[in-house]
Design an enzyme around this catalytic site. Sequence first.
Site, PDB file in Angstrom:
ATOM      1  N   SER A 116       0.823  -1.212   0.000  1.00  0.00           N
ATOM      2  CA  SER A 116       0.000   0.000   0.000  1.00  0.00           C
ATOM      3  C   SER A 116       0.860   1.266   0.000  1.00  0.00           C
ATOM      4  O   SER A 116       2.010   1.251   0.444  1.00  0.00           O
ATOM      5  CB  SER A 116      -0.903   0.029   1.233  1.00  0.00           C
ATOM      6  OG  SER A 116      -1.704  -1.118   1.286  1.00  0.00           O
TER       7      SER A 116
HETATM    8  N1  SAH Z   1      -0.179  -5.403   4.126  1.00  0.00           N
HETATM    9  C1  SAH Z   1       0.498  -5.638   2.881  1.00  0.00           C
HETATM   10  C2  SAH Z   1      -0.404  -5.338   1.709  1.00  0.00           C
HETATM   11  C3  SAH Z   1      -0.423  -6.495   0.782  1.00  0.00           C
HETATM   12  S1  SAH Z   1      -1.725  -6.524  -0.407  1.00  0.00           S
HETATM   13  C4  SAH Z   1       1.805  -4.868   2.816  1.00  0.00           C
HETATM   14  O1  SAH Z   1       2.127  -4.096   3.733  1.00  0.00           O
HETATM   15  O2  SAH Z   1       2.558  -5.067   1.857  1.00  0.00           O
HETATM   16  C5  SAH Z   1      -2.852  -7.679   0.323  1.00  0.00           C
HETATM   17  C6  SAH Z   1      -2.352  -9.070   0.559  1.00  0.00           C
HETATM   18  O3  SAH Z   1      -3.472  -9.827   1.038  1.00  0.00           O
HETATM   19  C7  SAH Z   1      -1.849  -9.804  -0.669  1.00  0.00           C
HETATM   20  O4  SAH Z   1      -0.543 -10.238  -0.442  1.00  0.00           O
HETATM   21  C8  SAH Z   1      -2.800 -10.985  -0.797  1.00  0.00           C
HETATM   22  O5  SAH Z   1      -2.183 -12.164  -1.261  1.00  0.00           O
HETATM   23  C9  SAH Z   1      -3.306 -11.156   0.614  1.00  0.00           C
HETATM   24  N2  SAH Z   1      -4.583 -11.855   0.773  1.00  0.00           N
HETATM   25  C10 SAH Z   1      -5.671 -11.821  -0.035  1.00  0.00           C
HETATM   26  N3  SAH Z   1      -6.651 -12.611   0.441  1.00  0.00           N
HETATM   27  C11 SAH Z   1      -6.175 -13.165   1.593  1.00  0.00           C
HETATM   28  C12 SAH Z   1      -6.707 -14.090   2.548  1.00  0.00           C
HETATM   29  N4  SAH Z   1      -7.927 -14.623   2.409  1.00  0.00           N
HETATM   30  N5  SAH Z   1      -5.935 -14.427   3.604  1.00  0.00           N
HETATM   31  C13 SAH Z   1      -4.693 -13.930   3.759  1.00  0.00           C
HETATM   32  N6  SAH Z   1      -4.122 -13.064   2.887  1.00  0.00           N
HETATM   33  C14 SAH Z   1      -4.858 -12.685   1.817  1.00  0.00           C
END
Ligand code: SAH
Length: 230
Positions: free
Chosen positions: A83
Amino acid sequence: MNYRVGLWVLSVLLAIPVGFASDPTEGFRRRMVETQIIQRGISHPATIRALKAVPRHKYVPPEQRRFAYADRPLPIGFGQTISQPYIVAFMTEIIDPKPHYRVLEIGTGSGYQAAILAEIVDRVYTIEIIPALGLRAGEVLDRYYDNVEVKIADGFYGWADAAPFDAIVVTAASGVIPPPLIEQLRDGGRMIIPVGSPYMVQQLMLVTKRGNRIETRNLMPVRFVPFTRN
Ligand code: SAH
């Protein structure tokens, strides 16, 4: 001058410029925090301290490093993104993290949001559904923190063994607020979650648990990657 003294003089002369240029990314971070975070209204001191401290460039893939402090999300592989710094700061400030807190994050991704939380609170539990991302983030986080645990799983079910949580940060957009997450929030605890259809504009929602009621508040329109299910 014998050669030992010569070497000593040489090493001192070399150490001076190295010492002055200790961390060239510190300036980028200071500017990022000033222009993207403080000037846009984030005021929570621990959040500001954490954004100044965490080397964001260590959490992005090598080809994205030169953009690490830019005012936008960045690709981290597998169709996922880290993000924008402001959104990370906003989501951190809004849960009002305290040093004794135990926080659950859904969507580890790069590990950056988990690192920001780990700077502030006692324990961070973070769940990632894509194994390669979870493993990579776990490696970086292990280098800096001993208060973060990464699990590869579907975050829909939360982390019952470590519950209840003082706060939950969900970083993928879901059509519903997963009931197990509400269950695992302590009474009075806060969850921040983007709610809405994937690939469209979603609402960043603050959920507060009050006994068996929940209060919700829409905070701002956002665009997150989808919350997926196995
Ligand atoms: N907090 C992260 C943002 C990553 S984007 C950062 O600081 O970089 C969101 C992430 O959520 C992705 O990596 C995606 O694979 C994950 N995601 C999506 N659905 C999910 C689920 N059901 N359980 C766990 N992770 C999930």
